[in-house]
Design an enzyme around this catalytic site. Structure first.
Site, short mmCIF file in Angstrom:
data_model
loop_
_atom_site.label_atom_id
_atom_site.label_comp_id
_atom_site.label_asym_id
_atom_site.label_seq_id
_atom_site.Cartn_x
_atom_site.Cartn_y
_atom_site.Cartn_z
N THR A 135 -1.83 -2.03 -4.23
CA THR A 135 -3.27 -1.94 -4.02
C THR A 135 -3.70 -0.47 -4.04
O THR A 135 -3.22 0.33 -3.23
CB THR A 135 -3.65 -2.61 -2.69
OG1 THR A 135 -3.15 -3.95 -2.71
CG2 THR A 135 -5.16 -2.64 -2.50
N ARG A 178 -15.62 -18.79 -5.11
CA ARG A 178 -15.78 -19.89 -4.16
C ARG A 178 -15.89 -21.26 -4.84
O ARG A 178 -15.83 -22.29 -4.18
CB ARG A 178 -17.04 -19.69 -3.29
CG ARG A 178 -17.06 -18.40 -2.47
CD ARG A 178 -16.02 -18.42 -1.34
NE ARG A 178 -16.10 -17.20 -0.53
CZ ARG A 178 -15.38 -16.08 -0.78
NH1 ARG A 178 -14.53 -16.04 -1.78
NH2 ARG A 178 -15.52 -15.02 0.00
N TYR A 191 0.88 -1.18 0.00
CA TYR A 191 0.00 0.00 0.00
C TYR A 191 0.91 1.22 0.00
O TYR A 191 2.06 1.14 0.45
CB TYR A 191 -0.83 0.06 1.28
CG TYR A 191 -2.02 -0.86 1.37
CD1 TYR A 191 -3.13 -0.69 0.56
CD2 TYR A 191 -2.04 -1.88 2.33
CE1 TYR A 191 -4.24 -1.52 0.69
CE2 TYR A 191 -3.15 -2.71 2.46
CZ TYR A 191 -4.25 -2.52 1.64
OH TYR A 191 -5.34 -3.33 1.78
N HIS A 235 -11.81 -5.87 -3.61
CA HIS A 235 -11.24 -6.08 -2.28
C HIS A 235 -12.20 -6.93 -1.42
O HIS A 235 -12.32 -6.74 -0.22
CB HIS A 235 -11.02 -4.71 -1.61
CG HIS A 235 -9.84 -4.62 -0.68
ND1 HIS A 235 -8.77 -3.80 -0.90
CD2 HIS A 235 -9.58 -5.23 0.51
CE1 HIS A 235 -7.91 -3.90 0.10
NE2 HIS A 235 -8.36 -4.78 0.97
N ARG A 257 -14.78 -5.08 0.65
CA ARG A 257 -14.40 -4.51 1.96
C ARG A 257 -14.16 -3.01 1.94
O ARG A 257 -14.06 -2.39 2.98
CB ARG A 257 -13.10 -5.19 2.45
CG ARG A 257 -13.28 -6.65 2.76
CD ARG A 257 -11.94 -7.36 2.93
NE ARG A 257 -11.25 -7.12 4.18
CZ ARG A 257 -11.51 -7.76 5.31
NH1 ARG A 257 -12.45 -8.66 5.35
NH2 ARG A 257 -10.82 -7.50 6.40
C1 FMN Z 1 -8.97 -10.43 6.18
C2 FMN Z 1 -8.61 -9.79 4.89
C3 FMN Z 1 -7.52 -8.94 4.83
C4 FMN Z 1 -7.16 -8.36 3.62
N1 FMN Z 1 -6.03 -7.59 3.57
C5 FMN Z 1 -5.62 -7.10 2.38
C6 FMN Z 1 -4.39 -6.40 2.28
O1 FMN Z 1 -3.68 -6.23 3.27
N2 FMN Z 1 -4.02 -5.93 1.06
C7 FMN Z 1 -4.79 -6.12 -0.05
O2 FMN Z 1 -4.43 -5.70 -1.13
N3 FMN Z 1 -5.96 -6.80 0.02
C8 FMN Z 1 -6.39 -7.30 1.20
N4 FMN Z 1 -7.55 -8.02 1.24
C9 FMN Z 1 -8.33 -8.24 0.02
C10 FMN Z 1 -7.89 -9.53 -0.67
O3 FMN Z 1 -6.65 -9.38 -1.30
C11 FMN Z 1 -8.89 -9.92 -1.76
O4 FMN Z 1 -9.04 -8.85 -2.68
C12 FMN Z 1 -10.26 -10.30 -1.24
O5 FMN Z 1 -10.17 -11.02 -0.04
C13 FMN Z 1 -11.00 -11.14 -2.28
O6 FMN Z 1 -12.29 -11.44 -1.89
P1 FMN Z 1 -12.71 -12.82 -1.19
O7 FMN Z 1 -12.31 -12.69 0.23
O8 FMN Z 1 -14.18 -12.84 -1.39
O9 FMN Z 1 -12.00 -13.94 -1.91
C14 FMN Z 1 -7.93 -8.60 2.46
C15 FMN Z 1 -9.03 -9.44 2.54
C16 FMN Z 1 -9.37 -10.03 3.73
C17 FMN Z 1 -10.56 -10.96 3.75
#
Ligand code: FMN
Ligand code: NAG
Ligand code: NAG
Ligand code: NAG
Ligand code: NAG
Ligand code: NAG
Length: 397
Positions: free
Chosen positions: A209, A317, A183, A279, A282
């Site tokens: 990211t 999934r 990041y 993401h 999220r």
């Molecule tokens: C607990 C958690 C932490 C994450 N932390 C990061 C991160 O630090 N950097 C990042 O680029 N994406 C992060 N992501 C996003 C993931 O890289 C990814 O895009 C996302 O989990 C994909 O969706 P899914 O969980 O439905 O497979 C995170 C996702 C989760 C669930």
């Protein structure tokens, strides 16, 4: 039959407005209650039969705080649900009587020239230590055992050096290939330090990211005062990309591509690869799913899939989800939460999840009449429902 005592836990995961269960019913609960399972204990790994089973299993082991951090999504979590459900908009048109006996030989792929056994990878996710005390070390080892790509998060529980120290020496690429996620929303000298350490320990690319320019609205986690990846509004623009290029010769993959304009700009700026993702829902509510984004790029600028390598994640999934993204030109597909949940079983759990998704991809491809995963005919799927909502650039209309 599901015991009455268990129902509140599931309803608790639904939205207030309507009952939406987080996991489809794979028969896991029916099976466990029949098998004299005690709620709050993790089922045996051998009883995990679907990727979604790992969510249930992780919830039995993790505390509310830890599970909440993994599970959370932005706002009312519509994007999270859409990521999981939008796949139903594309139905297959199985082309039977196709010789699919050699599809297994087409599972392997390359990403930026590196060889992997399958077009699936472990997406970068923070705080692997919540799931297991070995944290990200399990991801490194499972990725090596199954010869797939792993990208550690800049916010991993283990340090870059600890993660690198367990890399295997005998993968398809020789020494194990890892892409470091970064990041740039904190003090940039922190980023330059991470770049330097990742290079020193042999990372082969950076995943930058770009979808976290500010704090995200995450109610489920805020309840436990969990911070997210960025807590202050920060300038993330193309000048930062130029600065990163000044700090590394390694390829930079832009993660968080959510529109055709962004994809085209990344191509113009010389990115070697882009990474479609919301993401996991999220960051911001109502951001599109990878299927919708990939389709938007396909309809407006299909050449993007030829000019750069395209990765994707969010809501994947099933083997069929992977196939739908590959059919639009995506090169490899990641999963985040499923591997975080599988990590509650340690390296065996992560390895099993990888094996599951690989075998689903192969079996489902065969069922659909796909004989070559690198040349999936467009007629194996009906995209009409995506067409109804696709955004078209003025010049595409
Ligand atoms: C607990 C958690 C932490 C994450 N932390 C990061 C991160 O630090 N950097 C990042 O680029 N994406 C992060 N992501 C996003 C993931 O890289 C990814 O895009 C996302 O989990 C994909 O969706 P899914 O969980 O439905 O497979 C995170 C996702 C989760 C669930
Ligand atoms: C259920 O498991 C407990 C603890 O392992 C055991 O004592 C009990 O006999 C089991 N009951 C049945 C019906 O299998
Ligand atoms: C693919 O499957 C065929 C038929 O089942 C088998 O003979 C072959 O060894 C397999 N190839 C690979 C690379 O697994
Ligand atoms: C790989 O080789 C290096 C250098 O010989 C060694 O330090 C490391 O432990 C090896 N890794 C594994 C997982 O065996
Ligand atoms: C930025 O981080 C570096 C260490 O990486 C530190 O020396 C410096 O004081 C930090 N600057 C600010 C403004 O926090
Ligand atoms: C990149 O580095 C060069 C040489 O140090 C410098 O002149 C240039 O301004 C830098 N560009 C950016 C975007 O930081």
């Amino acid at each position: 039959m599901r015991s009455a005592g268990f129902l509140p836990a599931l309803v608790g995961l639904a939205t207030a407005a309507d009952v939406w269960v987080n996991e489809v019913d794979t028969g896991l609960e029916t099976f466990l209650y029949g098998a004299n399972w005690t709620e709050g204990t993790q089922p045996a790994l051998k009883d995990m039969r679907a990727i979604s089973d790992f969510d249930f299993a992780a919830r039995q082991k993790l505390g509310d705080f830890e599970y909440g951090f993994y599970r959370v999504a932005a706002g009312g979590e519509w994007s999270y649900r859409n990521n999981l459900e939008v796949w139903s908009k594309v139905k297959f048109r199985p082309q039977h009587l196709t010789d699919v006996t050699k599809v297994n030989e087409t599972l392997k792929t390359t990403i930026l020239g590196y060889e992997f056994s399958a077009p699936v990878f472990i997406a970068p996710a923070a705080r692997g230590g919540y799931g297991d005390e070995r944290g990200e070390l399990n991801f490194v080892e499972a990725a090596a055992a199954e010869n797939i790509l792993y990208s550690p998060s800049i916010y991993a529980t283990k340090t870059i050096e600890e993660i690198a120290s367990v890399k295997a020496n005998n993968t398809l690429n020789g020494p194990q290939v890892i892409f470091q996620q970064i990041y740039t929303n904190t003090n940039l000298s922190v980023t330059w330090d991470v770049i330097e350490r990742a290079e020193r320990t042999g990372a082969k690319a950076f995943i930058w990211t770009v979808d976290a320019p500010a704090s995200s609205t995450r109610h489920r986690a805020a309840r436990y005062d969990t911070t997210n990846s960025n807590s202050a509004t920060s300038a993330i623009d193309w000048s930062i990309y130029d600065q990163i290029k000044n700090h590394t010769k390694l390829p930079i993959i832009l993660k968080g591509i959510t529109s055709v304009e962004l994809a085209l700009k990344a191509v113009e700026k010389g990115a070697k690869a882009i990474y479609i993702s919301n993401h996991g829902g999220r960051q911001v509510e109502y951001s599109p799913s990878p299927l919708e984004i990939a389709y938007e790029i396909h309809r407006n600028a299909p050449e993007v899939f030829q000019k750069v390598e395209v990765l994707a994640d969010s809501g994947v999934r099933y083997g069929t989800d992977v196939l739908k993204l590959l059919s639009l030109g995506v090169r490899a597909v990641g999963m985040g939460r499923p591997f975080m949940y599988a990590n509650t079983y340690g390296v065996e759990g992560v390895t099993k999840a990888i094996q599951m998704i690989k075998s689903e991809v192969l079996n489902d491809a065969a069922q659909i009449g796909i004989s070559d995963l690198h040349n999936i005919p467009k007629n194996i799927a009906n995209y009409r429902q995506l067409e109804d909502e696709v955004y078209l650039l003025p010049e595409s209309k």
